[in-house]
Write a protein that holds these residues in place. Structure first.
Motif, PDB file in Angstrom:
ATOM      1  N   MET A 278       0.847  -1.163   0.000  1.00 59.07           N
ATOM      2  CA  MET A 278       0.000   0.000   0.000  1.00 59.07           C
ATOM      3  C   MET A 278       0.899   1.235   0.000  1.00 59.07           C
ATOM      4  N   GLN A 279       0.453   2.291  -0.640  1.00 56.61           N
ATOM      5  CA  GLN A 279       1.219   3.527  -0.693  1.00 56.61           C
ATOM      6  C   GLN A 279       0.610   4.580   0.209  1.00 56.61           C
ATOM      7  N   ALA A 280       1.468   5.493   0.664  1.00 61.88           N
ATOM      8  CA  ALA A 280       1.022   6.594   1.507  1.00 61.88           C
ATOM      9  C   ALA A 280       2.024   7.732   1.360  1.00 61.88           C
ATOM     10  N   THR A 281       1.732   8.837   2.015  1.00 55.62           N
ATOM     11  CA  THR A 281       2.623   9.993   2.023  1.00 55.62           C
ATOM     12  C   THR A 281       3.019  10.294   3.459  1.00 55.62           C
ATOM     13  N   ALA A 282       4.319  10.473   3.682  1.00 52.64           N
ATOM     14  CA  ALA A 282       4.793  10.812   5.026  1.00 52.64           C
ATOM     15  C   ALA A 282       4.169  12.135   5.452  1.00 52.64           C
ATOM     16  N   TYR A 283       3.620  12.162   6.648  1.00 51.90           N
ATOM     17  CA  TYR A 283       2.929  13.350   7.154  1.00 51.90           C
ATOM     18  C   TYR A 283       3.729  13.971   8.290  1.00 51.90           C
ATOM     19  N   THR A 284       4.057  13.184   9.295  1.00 48.53           N
ATOM     20  CA  THR A 284       4.886  13.651  10.398  1.00 48.53           C
ATOM     21  C   THR A 284       5.940  12.600  10.697  1.00 48.53           C
ATOM     22  N   TYR A 285       7.047  13.039  11.283  1.00 47.52           N
ATOM     23  CA  TYR A 285       8.094  12.113  11.710  1.00 47.52           C
ATOM     24  C   TYR A 285       8.903  12.764  12.813  1.00 47.52           C
ATOM     25  N   ASP A 286       9.105  12.040  13.917  1.00 49.75           N
ATOM     26  CA  ASP A 286       9.916  12.495  15.040  1.00 49.75           C
ATOM     27  C   ASP A 286      11.180  11.638  15.083  1.00 49.75           C
ATOM     28  N   PRO A 287      12.353  12.209  14.751  1.00 47.90           N
ATOM     29  CA  PRO A 287      13.571  11.408  14.710  1.00 47.90           C
ATOM     30  C   PRO A 287      13.994  10.854  16.073  1.00 47.90           C
ATOM     31  N   GLU A 288      13.602  11.498  17.157  1.00 48.60           N
ATOM     32  CA  GLU A 288      13.972  10.997  18.482  1.00 48.60           C
ATOM     33  C   GLU A 288      13.221   9.714  18.829  1.00 48.60           C
ATOM     34  N   SER A 289      11.935   9.676  18.541  1.00 48.55           N
ATOM     35  CA  SER A 289      11.134   8.487  18.857  1.00 48.55           C
ATOM     36  C   SER A 289      11.030   7.536  17.668  1.00 48.55           C
ATOM     37  N   ARG A 290      11.459   8.006  16.482  1.00 46.88           N
ATOM     38  CA  ARG A 290      11.375   7.241  15.235  1.00 46.88           C
ATOM     39  C   ARG A 290       9.931   6.828  14.922  1.00 46.88           C
ATOM     40  N   SER A 291       8.996   7.684  15.268  1.00 40.77           N
ATOM     41  CA  SER A 291       7.580   7.411  15.005  1.00 40.77           C
ATOM     42  C   SER A 291       6.963   8.614  14.308  1.00 40.77           C
ATOM     43  N   GLY A 292       5.765   8.428  13.788  1.00 39.93           N
ATOM     44  CA  GLY A 292       5.090   9.523  13.110  1.00 39.93           C
ATOM     45  C   GLY A 292       3.762   9.080  12.540  1.00 39.93           C
ATOM     46  N   GLN A 293       3.358   9.762  11.472  1.00 35.68           N
ATOM     47  CA  GLN A 293       2.103   9.445  10.802  1.00 35.68           C
ATOM     48  C   GLN A 293       2.303   9.515   9.293  1.00 35.68           C
ATOM     49  N   VAL A 294       1.524   8.725   8.592  1.00 31.05           N
ATOM     50  CA  VAL A 294       1.432   8.821   7.137  1.00 31.05           C
ATOM     51  C   VAL A 294      -0.008   9.159   6.784  1.00 31.05           C
ATOM     52  N   LEU A 295      -0.187   9.710   5.597  1.00 30.37           N
ATOM     53  CA  LEU A 295      -1.529   9.971   5.084  1.00 30.37           C
ATOM     54  C   LEU A 295      -1.808   8.963   3.979  1.00 30.37           C
ATOM     55  N   LEU A 296      -2.912   8.253   4.125  1.00 28.77           N
ATOM     56  CA  LEU A 296      -3.343   7.374   3.058  1.00 28.77           C
ATOM     57  C   LEU A 296      -3.838   8.230   1.896  1.00 28.77           C
ATOM     58  N   ASP A 297      -4.039   7.625   0.742  1.00 29.72           N
ATOM     59  CA  ASP A 297      -4.467   8.393  -0.430  1.00 29.72           C
ATOM     60  C   ASP A 297      -5.826   9.053  -0.251  1.00 29.72           C
ATOM     61  N   ASP A 298      -6.641   8.538   0.671  1.00 32.41           N
ATOM     62  CA  ASP A 298      -7.940   9.174   0.935  1.00 32.41           C
ATOM     63  C   ASP A 298      -7.836  10.275   1.997  1.00 32.41           C
ATOM     64  N   GLY A 299      -6.604  10.564   2.457  1.00 33.51           N
ATOM     65  CA  GLY A 299      -6.379  11.631   3.434  1.00 33.51           C
ATOM     66  C   GLY A 299      -6.428  11.185   4.879  1.00 33.51           C
ATOM     67  N   THR A 300      -6.640   9.899   5.130  1.00 33.11           N
ATOM     68  CA  THR A 300      -6.713   9.379   6.489  1.00 33.11           C
ATOM     69  C   THR A 300      -5.314   9.286   7.097  1.00 33.11           C
ATOM     70  N   PRO A 301      -5.080   9.936   8.263  1.00 31.59           N
ATOM     71  CA  PRO A 301      -3.785   9.798   8.925  1.00 31.59           C
ATOM     72  C   PRO A 301      -3.714   8.477   9.687  1.00 31.59           C
ATOM     73  N   VAL A 302      -2.584   7.786   9.563  1.00 30.93           N
ATOM     74  CA  VAL A 302      -2.380   6.528  10.269  1.00 30.93           C
ATOM     75  C   VAL A 302      -1.011   6.592  10.946  1.00 30.93           C
ATOM     76  N   PRO A 303      -0.959   6.380  12.260  1.00 29.14           N
ATOM     77  CA  PRO A 303       0.325   6.465  12.970  1.00 29.14           C
ATOM     78  C   PRO A 303       1.181   5.218  12.752  1.00 29.14           C
ATOM     79  N   PHE A 304       2.493   5.397  12.884  1.00 28.75           N
ATOM     80  CA  PHE A 304       3.409   4.266  12.890  1.00 28.75           C
ATOM     81  C   PHE A 304       4.378   4.432  14.055  1.00 28.75           C
ATOM     82  N   ASP A 305       4.863   3.303  14.563  1.00 32.31           N
ATOM     83  CA  ASP A 305       5.778   3.336  15.704  1.00 32.31           C
ATOM     84  C   ASP A 305       7.207   3.060  15.251  1.00 32.31           C
ATOM     85  N   ALA A 306       8.141   3.074  16.205  1.00 28.02           N
ATOM     86  CA  ALA A 306       9.552   2.868  15.905  1.00 28.02           C
ATOM     87  C   ALA A 306       9.809   1.506  15.281  1.00 28.02           C
ATOM     88  N   ALA A 307       9.074   0.483  15.704  1.00 28.64           N
ATOM     89  CA  ALA A 307       9.276  -0.858  15.153  1.00 28.64           C
ATOM     90  C   ALA A 307       8.971  -0.877  13.655  1.00 28.64           C
TER      91      ALA A 307
END
Length: 75
Positions: free
Chosen positions: A1-30
């Motif tokens: 699946m494709q998405a666009t990087a929305y936020t990213y915190d280099p200290e925690s290595r986590s952030g959010q991506v935006l799906l193509d429909d605009g829905t933000p989905v968080p991701f963790d360091a793992a």
């Protein structure tokens, strides 16, 4: 699946991506570490893999998805 990087915190290595429909989905360091990336910039196009288990997803967004891998989109 494709998405666009929305936020990213280099200290925690986590952030959010935006799906193509605009829905933000968080991701963790793992998920970030699984992709082998060192840095992620907002607006970068990424490939993600998800675990579609509804209980594992972010209940705030209601997506029922947990990102398990974030890596750069290649052709």
């Amino acid at each position: 699946m494709q998405a666009t990087a929305y936020t990213y915190d280099p200290e925690s290595r986590s952030g959010q991506v935006l799906l193509d429909d605009g829905t933000p989905v968080p991701f963790d360091a793992a998920a970030f570490d699984a992709g082998g990336l060192r840095l992620l910039r907002p607006g970068q196009r990424v490939r993600i893999e998800t675990d579609a288990d509804a209980d594992a997803g972010d209940t705030d967004t209601g997506t029922g998805r947990r990102i398990t891998l974030v890596t750069l989109q290649t052709f």
